[in-house]
Scaffold this active site. Structure first.
Site, PDB file in Angstrom:
ATOM      1  N   LYS A 101      -2.915  -3.857   5.303  1.00 33.49           N
ATOM      2  CA  LYS A 101      -3.277  -5.090   6.021  1.00 33.49           C
ATOM      3  C   LYS A 101      -2.429  -6.261   5.573  1.00 33.49           C
ATOM      4  O   LYS A 101      -2.177  -7.169   6.324  1.00 33.49           O
ATOM      5  CB  LYS A 101      -4.701  -5.543   5.698  1.00 33.49           C
ATOM      6  CG  LYS A 101      -5.784  -4.591   5.818  1.00 33.49           C
ATOM      7  CD  LYS A 101      -7.077  -5.320   5.420  1.00 33.49           C
ATOM      8  CE  LYS A 101      -8.178  -4.335   5.182  1.00 33.49           C
ATOM      9  NZ  LYS A 101      -8.211  -3.855   3.785  1.00 33.49           N
TER      10      LYS A 101
ATOM     11  N   LYS B  22       2.793   2.496   1.765  1.00 37.14           N
ATOM     12  CA  LYS B  22       1.506   2.658   2.456  1.00 37.14           C
ATOM     13  C   LYS B  22       1.349   1.611   3.569  1.00 37.14           C
ATOM     14  O   LYS B  22       1.748   0.463   3.380  1.00 37.14           O
ATOM     15  CB  LYS B  22       0.397   2.471   1.405  1.00 37.14           C
ATOM     16  CG  LYS B  22      -0.980   2.838   1.856  1.00 37.14           C
ATOM     17  CD  LYS B  22      -2.020   2.471   0.790  1.00 37.14           C
ATOM     18  CE  LYS B  22      -2.358   1.008   0.804  1.00 37.14           C
ATOM     19  NZ  LYS B  22      -3.761   0.670   0.502  1.00 37.14           N
TER      20      LYS B  22
ATOM     21  N   LYS C 111      -0.237  -4.608  -7.285  1.00 32.66           N
ATOM     22  CA  LYS C 111      -0.610  -5.899  -6.694  1.00 32.66           C
ATOM     23  C   LYS C 111      -0.192  -7.060  -7.582  1.00 32.66           C
ATOM     24  O   LYS C 111       0.164  -8.124  -7.090  1.00 32.66           O
ATOM     25  CB  LYS C 111      -2.115  -5.956  -6.396  1.00 32.66           C
ATOM     26  CG  LYS C 111      -2.496  -5.077  -5.212  1.00 32.66           C
ATOM     27  CD  LYS C 111      -3.829  -5.445  -4.594  1.00 32.66           C
ATOM     28  CE  LYS C 111      -4.030  -4.667  -3.304  1.00 32.66           C
ATOM     29  NZ  LYS C 111      -5.313  -4.872  -2.672  1.00 32.66           N
TER      30      LYS C 111
HETATM   31  N1  AQP Z   1      -2.485   3.430   4.665  1.00 31.75           N
HETATM   32  C1  AQP Z   1      -3.667   3.994   4.431  1.00 31.75           C
HETATM   33  N2  AQP Z   1      -3.853   5.299   4.705  1.00 31.75           N
HETATM   34  C2  AQP Z   1      -5.061   5.897   4.480  1.00 31.75           C
HETATM   35  N3  AQP Z   1      -6.124   5.231   3.994  1.00 31.75           N
HETATM   36  C3  AQP Z   1      -5.983   3.926   3.722  1.00 31.75           C
HETATM   37  N4  AQP Z   1      -6.815   3.013   3.236  1.00 31.75           N
HETATM   38  C4  AQP Z   1      -6.192   1.813   3.137  1.00 31.75           C
HETATM   39  N5  AQP Z   1      -4.921   1.929   3.560  1.00 31.75           N
HETATM   40  C5  AQP Z   1      -4.761   3.239   3.925  1.00 31.75           C
HETATM   41  C6  AQP Z   1      -8.200   3.271   2.882  1.00 31.75           C
HETATM   42  O1  AQP Z   1      -9.005   2.311   3.527  1.00 31.75           O
HETATM   43  C7  AQP Z   1     -10.133   2.039   2.691  1.00 31.75           C
HETATM   44  C8  AQP Z   1     -10.308   0.577   2.542  1.00 31.75           C
HETATM   45  O2  AQP Z   1      -9.194   0.018   1.869  1.00 31.75           O
HETATM   46  P1  AQP Z   1      -9.338  -1.438   1.315  1.00 31.75           P
HETATM   47  O3  AQP Z   1      -9.450  -2.378   2.418  1.00 31.75           O
HETATM   48  O4  AQP Z   1     -10.438  -1.505   0.346  1.00 31.75           O
HETATM   49  O5  AQP Z   1      -8.067  -1.719   0.472  1.00 31.75           O
HETATM   50  P2  AQP Z   1      -6.653  -1.123   0.414  1.00 31.75           P
HETATM   51  O6  AQP Z   1      -6.691   0.333   0.108  1.00 31.75           O
HETATM   52  O7  AQP Z   1      -5.881  -1.963  -0.555  1.00 31.75           O
HETATM   53  O8  AQP Z   1      -6.175  -1.309   1.920  1.00 31.75           O
HETATM   54  P3  AQP Z   1      -5.072  -2.231   2.466  1.00 31.75           P
HETATM   55  O9  AQP Z   1      -5.094  -2.138   3.944  1.00 31.75           O
HETATM   56  O10 AQP Z   1      -3.776  -1.900   1.792  1.00 31.75           O
HETATM   57  O11 AQP Z   1      -5.590  -3.675   2.035  1.00 31.75           O
HETATM   58  P4  AQP Z   1      -4.847  -4.818   1.248  1.00 31.75           P
HETATM   59  O12 AQP Z   1      -3.563  -5.030   1.978  1.00 31.75           O
HETATM   60  O13 AQP Z   1      -5.762  -5.999   1.299  1.00 31.75           O
HETATM   61  O14 AQP Z   1      -4.618  -4.329  -0.136  1.00 31.75           O
HETATM   62  C9  AQP Z   1      -9.908   2.760   1.367  1.00 31.75           C
HETATM   63  O15 AQP Z   1     -10.667   3.954   1.379  1.00 31.75           O
HETATM   64  C10 AQP Z   1      -8.442   3.076   1.394  1.00 31.75           C
HETATM   65  O16 AQP Z   1      -8.133   4.240   0.663  1.00 31.75           O
END
Ligand code: AQP
Length: 339
Positions: free
Chosen positions: A205, A202, A119
């Site tokens: 969001k 991955k 990040k």
């Molecule tokens: N692509 C993914 N596949 C499986 N699990 C996922 N998780 C996130 N993306 C995937 C799981 O969702 C939970 C919440 O994630 P988060 O919102 O705390 O943050 P993150 O993992 O950083 O998810 P994002 O969507 O990628 O958010 P941003 O873009 O804001 O960083 C966790 O259990 C995560 O493992």
């Protein structure tokens, strides 16, 4: 390891840093619902708004996204009469325990966190201190409930190892057996849902490309279009899972199908082996719409009554604090703070 018997309790959260994606749903939320309904755990689920603000959030968007995420939890099957459903900043003990953990965790541990490195990228001197300290707050989120099990997607594995390290170091430094050493729960075909545009990234969001992800608020046409346009390769699908090894995009679509259909990958391969993507993609789109459309419809309905969402979160915070306040008070006593 801990000898104390802790109540089997699940804690997990999702950041309101954008709209919910299919990755969040399959990797986390769907598992949250399963664990709630299994009945062997107390379950606490959280909108982690303090985590979201480690990168810039427009205040109005953060408020909207937090309520929409709460609607997404409920629409997916989290039942506030069975689970405690909270917004992190409404339970102040999370942030209070995080400070103690900032003083337990070591700089070197944090510097090894791959999510921080990803990040922060080349901009590490300019990101917030909060982004660096994120895993200590995550440890506090979990341990302020004495949670024992934490369902997450694969990307959170390293943070959960750090949570274990913090619990072990705290117990060791203060000669107590107070914090549980948690068990990560990383299970199912979709622990790492990949971008629809790039099978090595991955699904996220915050990916600038909306075509890379399925949002839980996408309508049926948008879902079908994104799946139709998903990157694939020219070969037909293999009949066995082993044939997917060098084909990340194909493997991703099969994993998504397997998780949505609640079928093993082997069973899916038996059904779809030999098919071209032109035949498989409409099958996947139909299944995705069938499973996701009821959730997005319910989310929209719940978002029409935001006062009800706020009421549920306020009630959740009250229930949560019955658990967190005594655990924080005991922590303060252990570390030597005056009452
Ligand atoms: N692509 C993914 N596949 C499986 N699990 C996922 N998780 C996130 N993306 C995937 C799981 O969702 C939970 C919440 O994630 P988060 O919102 O705390 O943050 P993150 O993992 O950083 O998810 P994002 O969507 O990628 O958010 P941003 O873009 O804001 O960083 C966790 O259990 C995560 O493992």
């Amino acid at each position: 390891m801990s000898d104390t018997q802790f109540t089997p309790r699940v804690f997990s959260g999702i950041q309101p840093s954008g709209g919910l994606t299919l990755g969040n749903y399959l990797g986390a939320l769907k598992r949250f619902v399963d664990m709630q309904n299994e009945g062997s755990f107390e379950t606490v689920y959280c909108m982690v708004d303090l985590h979201a603000m480690t990168v810039w959030q427009n205040p109005a968007d953060l408020r909207h996204n937090t309520r929409e995420l709460a609607a997404g939890f409920i629409a997916s099957g989290i039942d506030p009469s069975k689970s405690i459903l909270i917004n992190q900043s409404q339970v102040p003990e999370h942030a209070q325990l995080a400070w103690i953990f900032n003083c337990v965790a070591r700089m070197g541990w944090m510097q090894r966190m791959t999510q921080f490195k990803d990040k922060a990228g080349k901009n590490a001197q300019n990101v917030s201190l909060g982004l660096f300290a994120y895993p200590a707050l995550m440890a506090a989120d979990i341990l302020v409930y004495h949670a024992t099990h934490v369902p997450v997607g694969d990307d959170q594995k390293q943070h959960l190892e750090l949570t274990r390290d913090i619990a072990i170091k705290f117990n060791h430094d203060f000669e107590v057996d107070f914090f549980p050493v948690i068990e990560p729960v990383i299970e199912g075909a979709a622990t790492r849902v990949m971008s629809l545009r790039d099978g090595s990234k991955k699904m996220s969001k915050s990916d600038p490309s909306d075509a890379s992800r399925i949002n839980m608020t996408d309508d049926a046409d948008t879902i079908a279009k994104k799946i139709r346009k998903a990157k694939t390769d020219p070969e037909p699908l293999p009949s066995e899972a082993a044939g997917l090894e060098e084909r990340p995009e194909a493997r991703n679509l099969i994993n998504i199908y397997s998780a949505l259909a609640e079928m093993s990958v082997d069973a899916v391969m038996t059904d779809v082996g030999g098919k071209a993507f032109s035949e498989f993609k409409p099958m996947l789109a139909e299944l995705a719409v069938e499973k996701l459309a009821p959730i997005s419809t319910e989310m929209a309905r719940l978002m029409n009554d935001q006062a009800e969402i706020d009421r549920i979160l306020a009630h959740g915070a009250e229930q949560a604090r019955e658990i967190t306040a005594p655990i924080l008070a005991k922590t303060y006593e252990i570390v030597g703070m005056i009452k």
